[in-house]
Design a protein around this motif. Structure first.
Motif, short mmCIF file in Angstrom:
data_model
loop_
_atom_site.label_atom_id
_atom_site.label_comp_id
_atom_site.label_asym_id
_atom_site.label_seq_id
_atom_site.Cartn_x
_atom_site.Cartn_y
_atom_site.Cartn_z
N ASP A 17 -19.56 -6.60 -1.22
CA ASP A 17 -19.87 -7.01 -2.58
C ASP A 17 -20.98 -6.13 -3.17
O ASP A 17 -21.89 -6.61 -3.84
CB ASP A 17 -20.32 -8.49 -2.61
N ALA A 18 -20.89 -4.84 -2.91
CA ALA A 18 -21.99 -3.93 -3.24
C ALA A 18 -22.33 -3.91 -4.72
O ALA A 18 -23.48 -3.69 -5.09
CB ALA A 18 -21.68 -2.52 -2.75
N LEU A 19 -21.34 -4.10 -5.61
CA LEU A 19 -21.65 -4.06 -7.04
C LEU A 19 -22.67 -5.13 -7.42
O LEU A 19 -23.48 -4.93 -8.32
CB LEU A 19 -20.37 -4.23 -7.86
N ASN A 20 -22.63 -6.28 -6.74
CA ASN A 20 -23.60 -7.33 -7.03
C ASN A 20 -25.02 -6.91 -6.68
O ASN A 20 -25.98 -7.54 -7.12
CB ASN A 20 -23.23 -8.61 -6.27
N SER A 21 -25.16 -5.86 -5.86
CA SER A 21 -26.50 -5.42 -5.47
C SER A 21 -27.17 -4.59 -6.57
O SER A 21 -28.36 -4.29 -6.46
CB SER A 21 -26.42 -4.60 -4.18
N LEU A 22 -26.43 -4.21 -7.60
CA LEU A 22 -27.03 -3.38 -8.65
C LEU A 22 -28.21 -4.07 -9.31
O LEU A 22 -29.21 -3.43 -9.63
CB LEU A 22 -25.97 -3.03 -9.70
N HIS A 23 -28.12 -5.39 -9.51
CA HIS A 23 -29.24 -6.10 -10.14
C HIS A 23 -30.49 -6.06 -9.27
O HIS A 23 -31.59 -5.76 -9.76
CB HIS A 23 -28.85 -7.56 -10.41
N SER A 24 -30.33 -6.37 -7.97
CA SER A 24 -31.50 -6.39 -7.09
C SER A 24 -32.09 -4.99 -6.92
O SER A 24 -33.32 -4.83 -6.84
CB SER A 24 -31.14 -6.98 -5.72
N LEU A 25 -31.25 -3.96 -6.88
CA LEU A 25 -31.76 -2.60 -6.76
C LEU A 25 -32.49 -2.17 -8.03
O LEU A 25 -33.54 -1.50 -7.97
CB LEU A 25 -30.61 -1.64 -6.47
N ALA A 26 -31.94 -2.53 -9.19
CA ALA A 26 -32.62 -2.18 -10.44
C ALA A 26 -33.97 -2.89 -10.54
O ALA A 26 -34.97 -2.31 -10.99
CB ALA A 26 -31.73 -2.54 -11.63
N ALA A 742 -20.76 -8.76 -14.72
CA ALA A 742 -20.59 -9.84 -15.71
C ALA A 742 -21.68 -10.90 -15.58
O ALA A 742 -21.49 -12.04 -15.95
CB ALA A 742 -19.21 -10.49 -15.59
N HIS A 743 -22.83 -10.50 -15.04
CA HIS A 743 -23.99 -11.39 -14.93
C HIS A 743 -25.23 -10.64 -15.41
O HIS A 743 -25.28 -9.42 -15.41
CB HIS A 743 -24.20 -11.86 -13.49
N LYS A 744 -26.25 -11.41 -15.81
CA LYS A 744 -27.52 -10.82 -16.23
C LYS A 744 -28.66 -11.59 -15.60
O LYS A 744 -28.48 -12.71 -15.10
CB LYS A 744 -27.64 -10.82 -17.75
N GLY A 749 -35.70 -14.35 -13.22
CA GLY A 749 -35.18 -13.38 -12.28
C GLY A 749 -33.90 -13.80 -11.59
O GLY A 749 -33.43 -13.10 -10.68
N GLY A 750 -33.34 -14.94 -11.99
CA GLY A 750 -32.08 -15.39 -11.40
C GLY A 750 -30.87 -14.85 -12.17
O GLY A 750 -30.99 -14.43 -13.33
#
Length: 841
Positions: A17-26, A742-744, A749-750
């Motif tokens: 599910d690596a795409l979901n990690s974009l938020h935590s990495l940013a 599709a999430h922000k 921070g959630g």
């Protein structure tokens, strides 16, 4: 806080599910703003996730609940069928919301809309006059059909789009172009609720309100055989014909029912643990894919009706399923709000899941397979670019022959045919093919340290020296026996060779003088390595490792003996120790060992695996050793203590190779699970999604700048894989993360779901500040070339024909493409068999 985000991203990458990690990495990147060294690692993680994930290209709020998606034949328009709302039509390349203001206008409520398979025509059905219209979606023009009254929701187009059918109490056929009725109507006893043409247009399948299915011969207007129960679950499951029209897939709640079209007779069931939502035949007709509630998507053998393992898992079940046009990739959408891509050949997931903000209701591939359109219940329709990952096929060669890399990683040799090797150089990370030499693919190959010469020895043959630039043979040297390993000395004037029966010779190249070492065993030597100062040589074979003093031409003490076969040898950077990898199926524990190069003594403890060790490599600093094993792991060890230096780096099958990036901060591993994986050495964390290839990964090396990895695969292919940091501003990265998931992030921070209007607005912002992040790659030729080559190497002739035909259309004068296409078509014809499901159901 930054490290928490990094750990979270690594865990998501491990779960595909690596795409979901974009938020935590940013977010970690924002927090680490004052630490440039930490930022470099975060940007590499971001670069790997973005590079090896489908790229979100378009996002539209369709203001309704999308149920079906249809691409036009040229792939530039997308039609969206909505529940209880008027359909929408989109121009993909220009992002226009609709082609014309008159599309599907009127006050009459729509009872059904159906699109032709090429996206050119639409049949609009209403419960008030004009009751039915055929739309030409190119001309934005409609033509009323004289149906005489409401015909309910049922309608369909023939495969060529030239005929349409409408339902109700009477089935009528229409000429799509001029709107005239064709043939005699078919009168029914009850209302028709669903219609579908056979691929050749000669038959029509109908499902009545009585939940019975009928097959009609359109030449006679009569039913074929008896009716069949068709207990469809609402309007979700769409019956489908196989591509050749020989078979029909219906549903009976939790079972797929396979029907022979010729006799309209029942042949077998595909049983599921829950309600069946979707089913489709592969383009070549040899497989069936289904999606099920409270279960998984499944792939079935169309001949035996046996399920193929493993299943295509979605939490809470799968809702929709689709094959790519070449049949190599399967897309599934689930109740877990995710779309997943799977490779059909082994059911392995390709890249990370594509997150959505609601239930995924529909998906479809573009006609060329480059794009995937997905729709979710929240009203969002998105387009994903599947061909943008920076992987480039640079060579095709012989199966199961690993690459031979030069010492400086600026060149490699690949076996081009069974009797030739070709040299390749890296120039600004671009691969340039050089000359070939006539040597067996089973030859042992060694580069000198400046990439000017190559030594090669075929089985039971002399050692030959070649000039890399010209391919000219410079010299040849007879040896004592069969050559099993070669390596140039650090001064480039000497060449060490060993083999079986156990022998070791050092050849002084300029004077063609040989030094023969006094070996005393009948075992064979299969590995060899020089110390950095040229004073020592180490050999390994079955059950032993021996260090030799080159100056005195003698062994250094007795050999280190250990049951098992030596798979690889390497000196440390300072030359004081040697690491050796051992494997043997019957011996435990399996381990890599460290030997003192000055004394020849073993340096315990061993670096143990649960199974054989395939390779052991020092990091550039010499402080860390990585070992890769048949227990599906790579392991990091402290070179000074031989104690574990981090968690096991896990693959799903045997790990075959590993390479450190320059500087030693990162590591790449490849294995029998067909994947290349990138890891952070300090933490043992996966940096991005596993990169899937067509066969086991057998060899891997970073280029000197670390920006590219050259990968050898067991199917004979060689790839350039880019692994670059993400240079975009943080604001762009945050927006891309929102588009991809599709999430922000909320104020705390959630993660919260983004509404379609927010996604559409953010897409416009990204398109303005970073167009390359969302614009499609205009030239699809490189992608088709790679896909065609992969299909040819795996003998997937259906896919090869598909991609080569598109290359031929773009370059009709290319004789090589024409010849390859002709051969692929011949192989496809030779391979074609009639699908015959088993009769014992």
């Amino acid at each position: 806080m930054s490290s928490v985000g990094v750990r979270e991203s690594a865990g998501l990458a491990l779960r595909a599910d690596a795409l979901n990690s974009l938020h935590s990495l940013a977010e970690a990147l924002r927090i680490s703003d004052e630490f440039p060294d930490r930022q470099a690692g975060l940007r590499l993680r971001l670069g790997l996730v973005s590079a090896f994930s489908p790229r979100p290209m378009r996002a539209w709020d369709v203001r309704g609940s999308p149920m079906e998606l249809h691409f036009s034949a040229d792939g530039e328009n997308l039609a969206v069928k909505l529940r209880a709302a008027r359909p929408r039509l989109f121009r993909i390349k220009t992002a226009e919301l609709e082609k014309g203001p008159a599309l599907f206008t009127g006050d009459a409520p729509i009872t059904g809309v159906h699109f032709s398979s090429n996206g050119r025509w639409a049949l609009e059905l209403m419960d008030r006059p004009p009751f039915a219209r055929i739309w030409d979606l190119v001309a934005d023009a409609a033509k009323p059909l004289p149906v005489g009254g409401p015909c309910g929701p049922a309608g369909a187009f023939s495969q060529d789009g030239l005929r349409a059918a409408s339902g109700g109490k009477t089935i009528r056929l229409w000429n799509t172009v001029d709107g005239r009725e064709v043939g005699a109507p078919i009168e029914l006893e009850d209302t028709c609720e669903w219609l579908g043409f056979s691929p050749n247009g000669e038959r029509l399948l109908s499902i009545q309100s009585s939940r019975r299915a009928f097959l009609w011969d359109l030449a006679t207007g009569r039913a074929v055989g008896d009716s069949i129960p068709a207990n469809r679950f609402g309007s979700y499951f769409q019956p489908v014909f196989s591509r050749d029209g020989a078979w029909i897939l219906l549903t009976d709640q939790d079972q797929g029912r396979l029907i022979e079209a010729e006799s309209f007779g029942f042949k077998g069931n595909l049983s599921h643990p829950g309600v069946l939502f979707s089913g489709v035949f592969s383009p070549d007709g040899s497989a069936i894919a289904t999606a099920c509630f409270r279960g998984s998507a499944r792939l079935w053998d169309a001949q035996t009706l046996d399920p193929l393992q493993p299943q295509l898992n979605h939490e809470n079940g799968a809702r929709c399923v689709a094959f790519s046009p070449d049949g190599q990739v399967l897309a599934t959408g689930g109740f877990d709000y995710q779309v997943r891509l799977w490779r059909r050949s082994d059911r392995r997931q390709i890249g990370p899941a594509l997150p959505h903000a609601a239930l995924v209701t529909a998906l479809v591939f573009s006609p060329d397979g480059r794009w995937l359109a997905t729709a979710s219940a929240g009203g969002l329709v998105r387009i994903w670019d599947l061909g943008a990952a920076p992987q480039t096929l640079v060579a095709r060669g012989v199966l199961d022959v690993p690459l031979v890399y030069s010492a400086d990683r600026l060149a490699f040799a690949a076996s081009e045919t069974s009797n030739t090797w070709r040299f390749y150089r890296l120039n600004s990370n671009r691969v340039e093919a050089g000359v070939s030499i006539p040597v067996s693919s089973r030859a042992v190959i060694a580069w000198d340290r400046v990439n000017e010469k190559v030594a090669a020895a075929a089985p039971n043959d002399a050692i030959r020296l070649w000039e890399v630039r010209t391919g000219r043979e410079l010299a040849h040297f007879s040896v004592k026996g069969a050559v099993r390993a070669l390596e140039f000395g650090p001064d480039q004037t000497r060449l060490a060779a060993c083999g079986e029966p156990a022998w070791l010779e050092i050849i002084s190249i300029a004077v063609e003088k040989k030094t023969v070492f006094p070996t005393q065993t009948n075992d064979s030597f299969s590995a060899i390595a020089w110390s950095p100062d040229g004073r020592r040589v180490v050999t390994g074979g079955l059950g032993r490792v021996q260090v030799w003093d080159v100056v005195s031409n003698s062994a250094v003490r007795n050999p280190v003996q250990k049951p098992g076969q030596v798979n690889g040898l390497q000196f440390s950077l300072d030359g004081r120790s040697v690491v050796a990898a051992f494997t043997d199926e019957e011996i435990e524990p399996r381990a890599a060992i460290l030997i003192d190069a000055d004394t020849g003594q073993l340096m315990p403890p061993h670096m143990e695996h649960g199974d054989g060790v395939r390779e052991a490599v020092f990091s550039p600093s010499g402080r860390i050793i990585v070992t890769v094993g048949e227990d599906n792991t790579a392991r990091l060890w402290d070179a000074a203590t031989r104690l574990s230096a981090g968690p096991a780096l896990r693959h799903e099958a045997m790990v075959r190779c590993a390479a450190f990036a320059p500087g030693g901060r990162y590591l790449a591993t490849g294995g029998n699970d067909h994947t290349l994986r990138f890891w952070e050495v300090a933490t043992g964390e996966l940096l991005g999604p596993p990169i899937l290839f067509g066969a086991p990964v057998t060899s891997v090396r970073f280029t000197p700048d670390g920006a590219t990895v050259v990968v050898g695969v067991l199917d004979g292919s060689v790839w350039n894989v880019e692994c670059r940091p993400d240079p975009r501003p943080l604001s762009t990265i945050n927006r891309v993360a929102l588009l991809a998931t599709a999430h922000k992030l909320d104020a705390a921070g959630g993660l919260v779901r983004a509404t379609p209007d927010v996604l559409e607005r953010e897409f416009s912002a990204v398109a303005s500040e970073s167009p390359e992040s969302v614009q499609p790659v205009s030239d699809a030729a490189p992608w088709h070339k790679n896909q065609a080559a992969m299909a040819e190497m795996s003998a997937n002739w259906f896919a090869a024909v598909f991609h080569l035909e598109r290359l031929r259309q773009a370059n009709p004068e290319d004789t090589e493409i024409r010849d390859r296409l002709s051969l692929a078509r011949k192989n496809l014809d030779d391979k074609t068999t009639i699908v015959s499901p088993r009769q014992d159901k």
